[in-house]
Write an enzyme that holds these catalytic residues in place. Sequence first.
Site, PDB file in Angstrom:
ATOM      1  N   GLU A   1       0.834  -1.209   0.000  1.00  0.00           N
ATOM      2  CA  GLU A   1       0.000   0.000   0.000  1.00  0.00           C
ATOM      3  C   GLU A   1       0.868   1.258   0.000  1.00  0.00           C
ATOM      4  OE1 GLU A   1      -1.376   1.946   3.391  1.00  0.00           O
ATOM      5  OE2 GLU A   1      -1.009   0.273   4.746  1.00  0.00           O
TER       6      GLU A   1
ATOM      7  N   LYS B   1      -3.387  -1.517  15.584  1.00  0.00           N
ATOM      8  CA  LYS B   1      -2.866  -0.649  16.630  1.00  0.00           C
ATOM      9  C   LYS B   1      -3.906  -0.466  17.708  1.00  0.00           C
ATOM     10  CE  LYS B   1      -1.524   2.253  13.430  1.00  0.00           C
ATOM     11  NZ  LYS B   1      -2.214   1.318  12.724  1.00  0.00           N
TER      12      LYS B   1
HETATM   13  N1  PSU Z   1      -1.887   1.948  10.128  1.00  0.00           N
HETATM   14  C1  PSU Z   1      -0.591   2.359  10.150  1.00  0.00           C
HETATM   15  N2  PSU Z   1      -0.137   3.180   9.195  1.00  0.00           N
HETATM   16  C2  PSU Z   1      -0.944   3.595   8.204  1.00  0.00           C
HETATM   17  C3  PSU Z   1      -2.321   3.150   8.180  1.00  0.00           C
HETATM   18  C4  PSU Z   1      -2.735   2.327   9.153  1.00  0.00           C
HETATM   19  O1  PSU Z   1       0.171   2.002  11.034  1.00  0.00           O
HETATM   20  O2  PSU Z   1      -0.471   4.349   7.360  1.00  0.00           O
HETATM   21  C5  PSU Z   1      -3.190   3.549   7.035  1.00  0.00           C
HETATM   22  C6  PSU Z   1      -3.489   2.316   6.153  1.00  0.00           C
HETATM   23  O3  PSU Z   1      -3.375   2.723   4.806  1.00  0.00           O
HETATM   24  C7  PSU Z   1      -4.924   1.981   6.477  1.00  0.00           C
HETATM   25  C8  PSU Z   1      -5.474   3.357   6.755  1.00  0.00           C
HETATM   26  O4  PSU Z   1      -5.595   1.334   5.429  1.00  0.00           O
HETATM   27  O5  PSU Z   1      -4.455   4.017   7.484  1.00  0.00           O
HETATM   28  C9  PSU Z   1      -6.764   3.310   7.544  1.00  0.00           C
HETATM   29  O6  PSU Z   1      -7.313   4.593   7.615  1.00  0.00           O
HETATM   30  P1  PSU Z   1      -8.830   4.785   8.090  1.00  0.00           P
HETATM   31  O7  PSU Z   1      -8.828   4.354   9.537  1.00  0.00           O
HETATM   32  O8  PSU Z   1      -9.109   6.233   7.898  1.00  0.00           O
HETATM   33  O9  PSU Z   1      -9.649   3.898   7.231  1.00  0.00           O
END
Ligand code: PSU
Length: 305
Positions: free
Chosen positions: A27, A162
């Site tokens: 990603e 996390k």
């Molecule tokens: N967790 C991390 N680093 C990140 C993300 C999640 O440690 O960069 C990113 C990933 O791309 C994940 C996104 O898909 O955040 C999720 O965001 P949201 O909770 O807004 O869907």
Amino acid sequence: MSLSSRISISQRVAEALASNKGVVALESTIITHGMPFPQNLEMARNVERVIIDNGAVPATIAIMDGQFRVGLDDADLERLARTGGVAAKASRRDVAALLATGQIGGTTVATTMMAAEAAGIRVFATGGIGGVHRGAETTFDISADLEELAKTRVAVVCAGAKSILDIAKTLEVLETRGVPVLGFGTDEFPAFWARESGHKVDQKVASADEAAAIIALQFELGLSGVLVANPIPEAAAMDRHVIEGHIAQAIKDADAAGIGGKAATPYLLKRVLDLTGGASLKANIALVENNAAVAARIANALAAR
Ligand code: PSU
Ligand code: MN
């Protein structure tokens, strides 16, 4: 109708897929919004190297120039890393707008899965997935990553979720949506920076072959994506209680600053990084590399079947 008209696959990745080699999708929100420059670029390059060293072919995915790009070359990787948080954070709902306007977007787990499936890539490595945020019962903040896992047939290797998220609720939603969670060498669902969360996984797998057997059948049956939870290496893991304290502080700060929606995850990551004096970033990089190695082995096991 499909994404295929807007997907551009690099020659290296196309050749690997055509010759049935293991390919691992990566990603790019983690590059644009997950880490500061230049560590993000260094991480992106190292993760690709780890996949190559494990005998598979990396395919970093992003939205650039009106296309889903599958397999960025080094110049585009650098362009993306330098653009950083100025780029869009591309979730499923943003796809058409970003493609139509030619904006640059780091793809989240959800949108990376979409492009990977459309390109024929079955395995994807990341750090942590999005999930159910703490307080979701009032904010409704539940990541689109969970919806995507329910409908898109890609296996996502991560280090759990996390604890800025509500892990219990995240696992409940995965169950509701029918997504299997495999513990790679563990029956405990890991908590990203820490190896333990206090929650169990559905199924422990002891090897890449064992994971590949379940993933292959899951896809053959047309069921859903699969989450492979791979704990951070022992040597890089942080103390669960210490990190919990920093996370609680970061959430308090986010509330006080009125940060929510798509800005929540990047804000919390940045705040935890500051509160740990950079230690969280080192651990984050170590766990992504570890996930890339496991994803490469699973991709090769799937290709060999
Ligand atoms: N967790 C991390 N680093 C990140 C993300 C999640 O440690 O960069 C990113 C990933 O791309 C994940 C996104 O898909 O955040 C999720 O965001 P949201 O909770 O807004 O869907
Ligand atoms: Mn959200």
